[in-house]
Write a protein that holds these residues in place. Structure first.
Motif, PDB file in Angstrom:
ATOM      1  N   LEU A 147       0.819  -1.216   0.000  1.00 44.89           N
ATOM      2  CA  LEU A 147       0.000   0.000   0.000  1.00 44.89           C
ATOM      3  C   LEU A 147       0.849   1.260   0.000  1.00 44.89           C
ATOM      4  O   LEU A 147       0.314   2.360  -0.063  1.00 44.89           O
ATOM      5  N   GLY A 148       2.162   1.113   0.105  1.00 42.23           N
ATOM      6  CA  GLY A 148       3.053   2.262   0.065  1.00 42.23           C
ATOM      7  C   GLY A 148       4.442   1.875   0.538  1.00 42.23           C
ATOM      8  O   GLY A 148       4.607   0.956   1.348  1.00 42.23           O
ATOM      9  N   ASN A 149       5.438   2.537  -0.033  1.00 43.58           N
ATOM     10  CA  ASN A 149       6.826   2.355   0.369  1.00 43.58           C
ATOM     11  C   ASN A 149       7.417   3.704   0.746  1.00 43.58           C
ATOM     12  O   ASN A 149       6.890   4.757   0.394  1.00 43.58           O
ATOM     13  N   MET A 150       8.552   3.660   1.446  1.00 48.12           N
ATOM     14  CA  MET A 150       9.151   4.890   1.949  1.00 48.12           C
ATOM     15  C   MET A 150       9.954   5.615   0.853  1.00 48.12           C
ATOM     16  O   MET A 150      11.037   6.122   1.087  1.00 48.12           O
ATOM     17  N   LEU A 156       8.327  17.014   1.629  1.00 50.56           N
ATOM     18  CA  LEU A 156       7.814  17.545   2.889  1.00 50.56           C
ATOM     19  C   LEU A 156       7.318  16.438   3.804  1.00 50.56           C
ATOM     20  O   LEU A 156       7.099  16.653   4.981  1.00 50.56           O
ATOM     21  N   SER A 157       7.096  15.241   3.239  1.00 48.29           N
ATOM     22  CA  SER A 157       6.565  14.143   4.034  1.00 48.29           C
ATOM     23  C   SER A 157       7.646  13.421   4.823  1.00 48.29           C
ATOM     24  O   SER A 157       7.354  12.559   5.616  1.00 48.29           O
ATOM     25  N   VAL A 183       2.825  10.843   7.743  1.00 47.53           N
ATOM     26  CA  VAL A 183       3.958  10.370   6.945  1.00 47.53           C
ATOM     27  C   VAL A 183       3.378   9.764   5.662  1.00 47.53           C
ATOM     28  O   VAL A 183       2.556   8.848   5.724  1.00 47.53           O
ATOM     29  N   GLU A 184       3.776  10.300   4.526  1.00 44.05           N
ATOM     30  CA  GLU A 184       3.251   9.868   3.238  1.00 44.05           C
ATOM     31  C   GLU A 184       4.145   8.774   2.633  1.00 44.05           C
ATOM     32  O   GLU A 184       5.365   8.914   2.592  1.00 44.05           O
ATOM     33  N   LEU A 185       3.513   7.707   2.186  1.00 46.57           N
ATOM     34  CA  LEU A 185       4.223   6.622   1.519  1.00 46.57           C
ATOM     35  C   LEU A 185       3.631   6.420   0.131  1.00 46.57           C
ATOM     36  O   LEU A 185       2.401   6.405  -0.023  1.00 46.57           O
ATOM     37  N   GLY A 186       4.491   6.266  -0.852  1.00 49.04           N
ATOM     38  CA  GLY A 186       4.035   6.075  -2.220  1.00 49.04           C
ATOM     39  C   GLY A 186       4.679   4.856  -2.857  1.00 49.04           C
ATOM     40  O   GLY A 186       5.269   4.015  -2.182  1.00 49.04           O
ATOM     41  N   MET A 204      -0.882   8.067   9.871  1.00 49.97           N
ATOM     42  CA  MET A 204      -1.180   9.119  10.845  1.00 49.97           C
ATOM     43  C   MET A 204      -0.771   8.637  12.232  1.00 49.97           C
ATOM     44  O   MET A 204      -1.406   7.746  12.798  1.00 49.97           O
ATOM     45  N   TYR A 205       0.279   9.222  12.776  1.00 50.15           N
ATOM     46  CA  TYR A 205       0.747   8.864  14.116  1.00 50.15           C
ATOM     47  C   TYR A 205       0.075   9.781  15.133  1.00 50.15           C
ATOM     48  O   TYR A 205       0.153  11.014  15.016  1.00 50.15           O
TER      49      TYR A 205
END
Length: 475
Positions: A147-150, A156-157, A183-186, A204-205
């Protein structure tokens, strides 16, 4: 009542009926109101005594309300504070990204087991959604999506460089607006429904002093874009990420000459609501045994750090019962788990019911029956749904990790005109405290709920689950 002020109406929502009060504001601009701030309309009659603490009131800050029946009221509005006064501007400590840095460096992962999917969040690395099936010949078939990688969607994320000039975002967690660090992961698995664009997620932490970086929820907000909420104690030392409850702001409405103390339609509506509640009441307050209060420590009080309240998300510590006593009382339905945060709290009594309730010093206890237990209905439900979820050990053997139980025939839902129903997911959750219980409620569809109950206590009884997921006292 939930109150919304707009350009031409002042709406009071109650049950299924919408009472609209039209007002004349005399050309004055109304204050800008936010859904984050709850309001309550009071009808004090001829004698009005304003609060001496909290929100301020001014005599000239009012509007004249006129109902559809031409009843007129003078309504005094509160002066809403911006909320910036509580922020600690002198904070010189680590940024939220720096506070979360140990979590990213130690390469730890959090897991959430649902009825079909398991979610894996390896902090600072990736989010994976997978399902394992054991085929003949001991072969394991894995269906998985990232669903997402770093590899960030934008610079900015990156943890630690969230722009200071931007307001801290908030998310509604069980009725309370809660600050979080995103923290955004794409660059996730390509999505066939979106021309093979990669999946992406926002993690979302949020602060929770007793958490161990658990996954509170996973939601697909739009096709192949996800939101994952993580509870962590690491953010709690930052003053701007501590949970703050929103106080209810009172609006006082007094009748003008020739009008009743309270609108006629509203009084009729309240009487109808009281009549509707009668068939669904199970136990009166005065009939509730007081001995149960001694068996758990303060369930509904948030943990305090300094002068700030922190989100509890229903974590409870049970005391004064041995494991054997607790399991027997829990499975008999005589000992109930409580939890929840925000306006609504939850009560789960195994094999009996799930209640959602709110306690108020002035109006007492408001209770909604979310679901009641019927063994026959659950067995029928389990024939179409997975009542047990298994975990595959390294040696190839399986153990029960979660059971799901169906509770139907709750109070009738205003939105669907059908009884409420809830699927209770009982999960094993290891903890330093052997009697810790975490409870959360999700509502994926209107008045169809999922109640998550996680505790080390449940770990001790999951292996007793039969084919329908029904539990028993271990031998």
């Amino acid at each position: 009542s939930t109150v919304i002020l707009c350009s031409s109406t002042f709406s009071v929502f109650a049950s299924k009926i919408l009472l609209v009060l039209c007002f004349l504001s005399g050309g004055r601009a109304l204050p800008q109101l936010s859904d984050d701030i709850p309001f309550r309309v009071n009808w004090p009659g001829t004698e009005l005594s304003l609060p001496t603490t909290g929100v301020l009131y001014k005599e000239d800050n009012y509007i004249i309300m006129t109902t559809v029946d031409k009843e007129k009221y003078k309504c005094l509005l509160p002066l809403i504070a911006s909320g910036n006064e509580e922020e600690e501007k002198d904070y010189k400590g680590p940024t939220p990204g720096e506070l979360l840095e140990p979590l990213f460096k130690q390469s730890s992962c959090s897991y959430r087991i649902e009825s079909y999917w398991t979610y894996e969040v390896c902090h600072g690395k990736h989010i994976r959604q997978y399902h394992e099936e054991k085929e003949t010949g001991q072969k394991i078939n894995i269906q998985e999506y990232y669903l997402g990688n770093m590899i960030m969607k934008n610079p900015l994320s990156e943890p630690g460089v969230f722009p200071k000039h931007l307001p801290i975002p908030t998310k509604n967690i069980e009725g309370q607006m809660t600050p979080y660090y995103p923290v955004e992961l794409g660059n996730g698995t390509p999505c066939s429904l979106r021309q093979n664009r990669p999946r992406s997620s926002t993690v979302m932490y949020i602060c929770h002093p007793e958490a161990k970086h658990e996954i509170l929820s996973v939601a697909e907000v739009t096709t192949c874009e996800y939101e994952v909420v993580i509870l962590t104690p690491l953010l709690c030392s930052h003053p701007k990420y501590r949970f703050r409850a929103s106080p209810v702001n009172d609006i006082f409405c007094q009748s003008l000459p020739g009008s009743p103390l309270k609108p006629h339609n509203l009084e009729q509506l309240e009487k109808q609501q009281e009549m509707l509640k009668m068939p669904f009441r199970r136990v009166k307050e005065e009939e509730m045994p007081s001995t149960k209060e001694e068996k758990f420590s303060s369930i509904h009080k948030p943990v305090a750090v300094g002068s700030h309240q922190l989100l509890t998300v229903g974590t409870t510590h049970i005391s004064k019962l041995t494991d054997e006593q607790l399991i027997k009382e829990f499975l008999s339905g005589s000992y109930c788990f409580h939890g929840g945060v925000g306006w609504w709290k939850y009560e789960f009594c195994y094999g009996k019911y799930v209640h959602q309730y709110h306690e108020d010093k002035e109006s007492g206890k408001t209770s909604v029956v979310v679901g009641t237990w019927s063994k026959e209905e659950h067995i029928e439900w389990s024939r179409k749904n997975a009542a047990r979820t298994f975990y595959l050990r390294e040696d190839g053997t399986q153990t029960v990790r979660m059971v799901s139980h169906f509770y139907g025939n709750g109070d009738v839902c205003d939105l669907t005109d059908k009884p409420r129903q809830v699927t209770v997911k009982l999960k094993c959750k290891e903890s330093d405290s052997p009697h810790a219980v975490t409870i959360y409620m999700l509502e994926p569809h209107s008045c169809q709920y999922i109640l998550g109950v996680e505790s080390p206590v449940i770990c001790k009884i999951l292996d007793t689950a039969d084919e329908y997921g029904l539990l028993s006292v271990p031998s």
